[in-house]
Design an enzyme around this catalytic site. Sequence first.
Site, PDB file in Angstrom:
ATOM      1  N   LYS A 185       0.825  -1.219   0.000  1.00  0.00           N
ATOM      2  CA  LYS A 185       0.000   0.000   0.000  1.00  0.00           C
ATOM      3  C   LYS A 185       0.856   1.265   0.000  1.00  0.00           C
ATOM      4  O   LYS A 185       0.640   2.180  -0.794  1.00  0.00           O
ATOM      5  CB  LYS A 185      -0.923   0.039   1.240  1.00  0.00           C
ATOM      6  N   ARG A 223      -9.281   0.939   9.048  1.00  0.00           N
ATOM      7  CA  ARG A 223      -8.834  -0.417   9.359  1.00  0.00           C
ATOM      8  C   ARG A 223      -9.873  -1.193  10.143  1.00  0.00           C
ATOM      9  O   ARG A 223      -9.619  -2.345  10.494  1.00  0.00           O
ATOM     10  CB  ARG A 223      -7.557  -0.339  10.201  1.00  0.00           C
ATOM     11  N   ARG A 234      11.853  -5.196   4.685  1.00  0.00           N
ATOM     12  CA  ARG A 234      11.492  -3.789   4.433  1.00  0.00           C
ATOM     13  C   ARG A 234      12.449  -2.837   5.150  1.00  0.00           C
ATOM     14  O   ARG A 234      12.753  -3.008   6.322  1.00  0.00           O
ATOM     15  CB  ARG A 234      10.059  -3.536   4.917  1.00  0.00           C
ATOM     16  N   ARG A 266      11.787  -1.016  10.725  1.00  0.00           N
ATOM     17  CA  ARG A 266      10.794  -0.678  11.732  1.00  0.00           C
ATOM     18  C   ARG A 266      10.763  -1.722  12.841  1.00  0.00           C
ATOM     19  O   ARG A 266      10.871  -2.908  12.573  1.00  0.00           O
ATOM     20  CB  ARG A 266       9.407  -0.590  11.069  1.00  0.00           C
ATOM     21  N   ARG A 307       0.414  -8.703  13.726  1.00  0.00           N
ATOM     22  CA  ARG A 307      -0.234  -7.711  12.855  1.00  0.00           C
ATOM     23  C   ARG A 307      -1.086  -8.381  11.786  1.00  0.00           C
ATOM     24  O   ARG A 307      -2.153  -7.889  11.435  1.00  0.00           O
ATOM     25  CB  ARG A 307       0.821  -6.817  12.193  1.00  0.00           C
TER      26      ARG A 307
HETATM   27  P1  ADP Z   1       1.708  -1.375   7.436  1.00  0.00           P
HETATM   28  O1  ADP Z   1       2.312  -0.424   6.461  1.00  0.00           O
HETATM   29  O2  ADP Z   1       2.615  -2.498   7.703  1.00  0.00           O
HETATM   30  O3  ADP Z   1       0.329  -1.822   7.051  1.00  0.00           O
HETATM   31  P2  ADP Z   1       1.174   0.925   9.084  1.00  0.00           P
HETATM   32  O4  ADP Z   1       2.368   1.771   8.932  1.00  0.00           O
HETATM   33  O5  ADP Z   1      -0.024   1.254   8.240  1.00  0.00           O
HETATM   34  O6  ADP Z   1       1.581  -0.593   8.826  1.00  0.00           O
HETATM   35  O7  ADP Z   1       0.696   0.902  10.586  1.00  0.00           O
HETATM   36  C1  ADP Z   1       1.609   0.695  11.644  1.00  0.00           C
HETATM   37  C2  ADP Z   1       0.835   0.643  12.956  1.00  0.00           C
HETATM   38  O8  ADP Z   1       0.180   1.901  13.203  1.00  0.00           O
HETATM   39  C3  ADP Z   1      -0.293  -0.386  13.028  1.00  0.00           C
HETATM   40  O9  ADP Z   1       0.176  -1.680  13.389  1.00  0.00           O
HETATM   41  C4  ADP Z   1      -1.178   0.224  14.129  1.00  0.00           C
HETATM   42  O10 ADP Z   1      -0.638   0.024  15.418  1.00  0.00           O
HETATM   43  C5  ADP Z   1      -1.084   1.712  13.813  1.00  0.00           C
HETATM   44  N1  ADP Z   1      -2.149   2.116  12.861  1.00  0.00           N
HETATM   45  C6  ADP Z   1      -1.961   2.585  11.599  1.00  0.00           C
HETATM   46  N2  ADP Z   1      -3.138   2.873  11.033  1.00  0.00           N
HETATM   47  C7  ADP Z   1      -4.101   2.574  11.932  1.00  0.00           C
HETATM   48  C8  ADP Z   1      -5.531   2.638  11.929  1.00  0.00           C
HETATM   49  N3  ADP Z   1      -6.216   3.049  10.854  1.00  0.00           N
HETATM   50  N4  ADP Z   1      -6.180   2.251  13.064  1.00  0.00           N
HETATM   51  C9  ADP Z   1      -5.524   1.852  14.150  1.00  0.00           C
HETATM   52  N5  ADP Z   1      -4.177   1.740  14.213  1.00  0.00           N
HETATM   53  C10 ADP Z   1      -3.469   2.097  13.120  1.00  0.00           C
HETATM   54  P1  ADP Z   2       2.248  -1.843   3.179  1.00  0.00           P
HETATM   55  O1  ADP Z   2       2.227  -0.339   3.166  1.00  0.00           O
HETATM   56  O2  ADP Z   2       1.008  -2.432   2.561  1.00  0.00           O
HETATM   57  O3  ADP Z   2       2.547  -2.414   4.528  1.00  0.00           O
HETATM   58  P2  ADP Z   2       4.781  -1.593   1.732  1.00  0.00           P
HETATM   59  O4  ADP Z   2       4.463  -0.718   0.575  1.00  0.00           O
HETATM   60  O5  ADP Z   2       5.499  -0.991   2.880  1.00  0.00           O
HETATM   61  O6  ADP Z   2       3.418  -2.332   2.231  1.00  0.00           O
HETATM   62  O7  ADP Z   2       5.595  -2.851   1.184  1.00  0.00           O
HETATM   63  C1  ADP Z   2       6.075  -3.865   2.050  1.00  0.00           C
HETATM   64  C2  ADP Z   2       7.425  -4.357   1.534  1.00  0.00           C
HETATM   65  O8  ADP Z   2       7.243  -5.057   0.303  1.00  0.00           O
HETATM   66  C3  ADP Z   2       8.433  -3.245   1.235  1.00  0.00           C
HETATM   67  O9  ADP Z   2       9.714  -3.696   1.593  1.00  0.00           O
HETATM   68  C4  ADP Z   2       8.310  -3.035  -0.287  1.00  0.00           C
HETATM   69  O10 ADP Z   2       9.543  -2.575  -0.854  1.00  0.00           O
HETATM   70  C5  ADP Z   2       7.975  -4.439  -0.770  1.00  0.00           C
HETATM   71  N1  ADP Z   2       7.070  -4.465  -1.935  1.00  0.00           N
HETATM   72  C6  ADP Z   2       6.055  -3.607  -2.215  1.00  0.00           C
HETATM   73  N2  ADP Z   2       5.418  -3.969  -3.355  1.00  0.00           N
HETATM   74  C7  ADP Z   2       6.049  -5.082  -3.802  1.00  0.00           C
HETATM   75  C8  ADP Z   2       5.870  -5.939  -4.950  1.00  0.00           C
HETATM   76  N3  ADP Z   2       4.889  -5.728  -5.857  1.00  0.00           N
HETATM   77  N4  ADP Z   2       6.701  -6.982  -5.091  1.00  0.00           N
HETATM   78  C9  ADP Z   2       7.685  -7.224  -4.173  1.00  0.00           C
HETATM   79  N5  ADP Z   2       7.903  -6.459  -3.083  1.00  0.00           N
HETATM   80  C10 ADP Z   2       7.106  -5.395  -2.891  1.00  0.00           C
END
Ligand code: ADP
Ligand code: ADP
Length: 219
Positions: free
Chosen positions: A15, A90, A129, A162, A173
């Site tokens: 995302k 979420r 990541r 992270r 998660r």
């Molecule tokens: P990822 O990119 O791996 O999906 P995020 O960066 O979006 O993770 O979120 C990291 C953390 O921040 C989540 O595990 C949660 O603790 C908090 N968080 C982010 N967005 C939300 C949301 N919409 N509602 C509740 N907690 C959130």
């Molecule tokens: P999210 O925000 O949904 O948690 P991220 O955009 O942070 O996901 O991506 C998670 C990890 O996967 C990062 O290390 C990113 O570089 C990698 N990644 C993202 N898209 C792809 C893809 N299409 N194929 C392989 N790796 C990817």
Amino acid sequence: MARYIVLLGPPGAGKGTQAEIISEKLGLAHISSGDIFRENLKAQTELGQLAQGYMNRGELVPDDVTIAMIRERLQRPDCAEGALLDGFPRTPKQADALAAMLSETDSSVDCVPYISVPAPILVERLSGRWTCRAEGHIYHTTFNPPVQPGICDVDGSELYQRDDDKPETVSRRIDVYMEQTAPLIDYYRQRGLLAEIDGQQSIDEVTGQLLAAILKGQA
Ligand code: ADP
Ligand code: ADP
């Protein structure tokens, strides 16, 4: 008319990576709830201190706090044309709150691309990541490496792993996602807004399909 796009998908689906690319192409503000929490954590604000424990455990920050934070963010001038939401909503309660907030300006969510990726691949993605300290640009040691190891291509800042990308927290998660966020797939499908995209393609291919889905949603 302002446009609101919600990117849905499990942690590690891509995302943030896609939101960075697509928000620029569409000229929309990129709102990442996770990035806002991390900025608050870094600045040690009250919100950051409150969110810290939940984030470290891989759990969701309570709905009321998260909803208030997004409401404030959406009122800023850069969201006048709409926004690309990454990581919010979420929970169904957050989704209802978003719909209510947008209805105040006669707006609504236009399109919900859902990037689907199976769990074992998510673990591989999150464990490799690396994130940029300055602005949250996203890399992967194997799938999307920076030109110079440890340094962000965009702004030259340091890359870090992270805390919540540790294996134990990642599995929590993913469970939390399955329990609390996955119901949003049906929530938005029932409202005719969902566009499912196979997230196991290359970053470029996913971008192409996302843009096609978003533009089709506008037609
Ligand atoms: P990822 O990119 O791996 O999906 P995020 O960066 O979006 O993770 O979120 C990291 C953390 O921040 C989540 O595990 C949660 O603790 C908090 N968080 C982010 N967005 C939300 C949301 N919409 N509602 C509740 N907690 C959130
Ligand atoms: P999210 O925000 O949904 O948690 P991220 O955009 O942070 O996901 O991506 C998670 C990890 O996967 C990062 O290390 C990113 O570089 C990698 N990644 C993202 N898209 C792809 C893809 N299409 N194929 C392989 N790796 C990817």
